[in-house]
Every structure is written in structure tokens, then in C-alpha cells.
Enzyme design. Sequence first.
Site, PDB file in Angstrom:
ATOM      1  N   SER A  73       0.837  -1.197   0.000  1.00  0.00           N
ATOM      2  CA  SER A  73       0.000   0.000   0.000  1.00  0.00           C
ATOM      3  C   SER A  73       0.871   1.247   0.000  1.00  0.00           C
ATOM      4  O   SER A  73       2.101   1.180   0.089  1.00  0.00           O
ATOM      5  CB  SER A  73      -0.914   0.021   1.232  1.00  0.00           C
TER       6      SER A  73
ATOM      7  N   SER B   8       0.842   3.604   2.327  1.00  0.00           N
ATOM      8  CA  SER B   8       0.851   4.205   3.661  1.00  0.00           C
ATOM      9  C   SER B   8       2.226   4.668   4.121  1.00  0.00           C
ATOM     10  O   SER B   8       2.327   5.481   5.039  1.00  0.00           O
ATOM     11  CB  SER B   8       0.279   3.234   4.688  1.00  0.00           C
TER      12      SER B   8
ATOM     13  N   LYS C 289       5.046  -0.016   9.479  1.00  0.00           N
ATOM     14  CA  LYS C 289       4.873   1.382   9.885  1.00  0.00           C
ATOM     15  C   LYS C 289       6.171   1.854  10.543  1.00  0.00           C
ATOM     16  O   LYS C 289       7.137   1.105  10.681  1.00  0.00           O
ATOM     17  CB  LYS C 289       3.714   1.546  10.878  1.00  0.00           C
TER      18      LYS C 289
ATOM     19  N   SER D 138      -3.061   6.542   6.087  1.00  0.00           N
ATOM     20  CA  SER D 138      -2.433   5.415   6.757  1.00  0.00           C
ATOM     21  C   SER D 138      -3.333   4.909   7.882  1.00  0.00           C
ATOM     22  O   SER D 138      -3.744   5.681   8.757  1.00  0.00           O
ATOM     23  CB  SER D 138      -1.065   5.821   7.326  1.00  0.00           C
TER      24      SER D 138
END
Length: 264
Positions: free
Chosen positions: A72, A74, A129, A217
Amino acid sequence: MVWFETILVVLTLLTGAIWLADKLFLARRRAQRSELLAEEPVLVDYSKAFFPVLALVLVLRSFVAEPYKIPSASMMPNLLIGDFILVNKFSYGLRLPINNAKFVPLGEPKRGDVVVFKPPHDPENNWIKRVIGLPGDTVAFRGNTLYLNGQEVRYQPMGTYNGRGIPYGSNGVDLLMEDLPGRQHLVYEDMNRVSGEGEWTVPAGHYFVMGDNRDNSEDSRLWPVQHFLPEENLRGKAFLIWLNCEGWFCKDGFNASRIGTAIN
């Protein structure tokens, strides 16, 4: 994924057990028979061939480095859709495959580390992350500004982002250099999509994580039930991009400039 680890462990144990049983018992019995009957069974032959390969892959993937594909946007602008990265599996301690239980403690995440983990609300999948809050920290996010322990984190404007191809879907978004204590890194800012505002205090044994694409996100700010990443859910530290390939079989492009890029 858990299913892949499970299959890898089962196949390694199975082929290893067949090879060991043949070496200790079956080979001796065959040696006492006629030359024709003494031929090695196909199952034993395959087990002896595949066991070393499976064992090596299992050890490397579980305790050294694991590949992971960015699914993705994010973590843009630092990690793009189609990036294939390597995750250091021993930075935060050696862990058993499948159940992820730590058996050798070696270190803990530092603020700013990019980590791969299993989120508490989606334990079957790996997410990625950046660590923002450490145990005991108070993290606040208001008006697209991050605060740590009551102090505003500084940002330096870096212009607007302009890229190419599928992973670069946020052209024209403001690009900022975020000055986390001890770690600078780029982030996106889209004032038209401010989300995830609030204030949180990180409990012991947990971390607060956020994506670098702050307005796109699904991270600790938005997680249901609990907003924090348990330490036992960590998989490792992302450290290197080894390939960028867009679409199945690179049908949408191949970005050679990404190869060998360190993850900051």
C-alpha cells in the site's frame, strides 16, 4: 504469513525426519538385501535433496532476514507500492517461527525505526509502519502536527512530491522533513485529508506506530480496541529495498533506481 511459515516448518521437519530415519535404520536394512532391493526409495531421495534447502531457507527467513512486499501507499514517500524489502529478524531478538515467541533478547525498537509486525486486530498479516512512540511516551496528533511528550515535532518544507508510475499516486502533495528526536525522515502532508487526531500514552511493552503518508495510513491512531502495538507482535526491522516491481510479473514497470536503497 502464518500459513507459509507453517508449511515451511512442517516440510523441513518431515524431510529431516525421513532423512534421519533412513540414515539410522532403513539404509542398513537395504544394505542387507539384494542390490536391486537396496535402491534408495524415491521419498528418501527427495527428502535428502530438499531437506538442506528447506532448512537453510527456514533458518535465514526466521533468524536473519525475511523478504516483504509493500502492498500500500501508507509509507510513501519512503516506501512505494511494489518495493520488495528485507526485514532484519534479529534486531529485536530471535523469535520462533509460527508463534513468534522471543527466545533470545537482543534489542528493542528505537524511535524512528521502520518495523514489520502483526497488528493486534489483524494477526494473520504483516504490516509495516514507523515507530513514533516508545513505552511511557505521550503522543498527540493535531492539525497534521505531531507532538511527543508535550513538545511539537519540527517540520521542514521540502516542496511538493512529483513522481511517476503507479506507486507515485500522490503528485502535488506537500513533502516535509520530520525531525523526530534522533531521526529525520520524509513525510507526506495533505491538509485536505487531516485524520486520526487525538492524544495517547503508550503503555509498557507497547509502541505507537504511524505511516509516513500521514493522511492515508491505517495506523495506531485509527486502530480499533487498542491503539498500541504489543512488543510480542514485532517481526523485525526493515532495512533495505532490493527490488521494485509494479504489477504481476512487472507488467507495469521495473524501477532499477530503487535497488539497494537503505530504509531510513
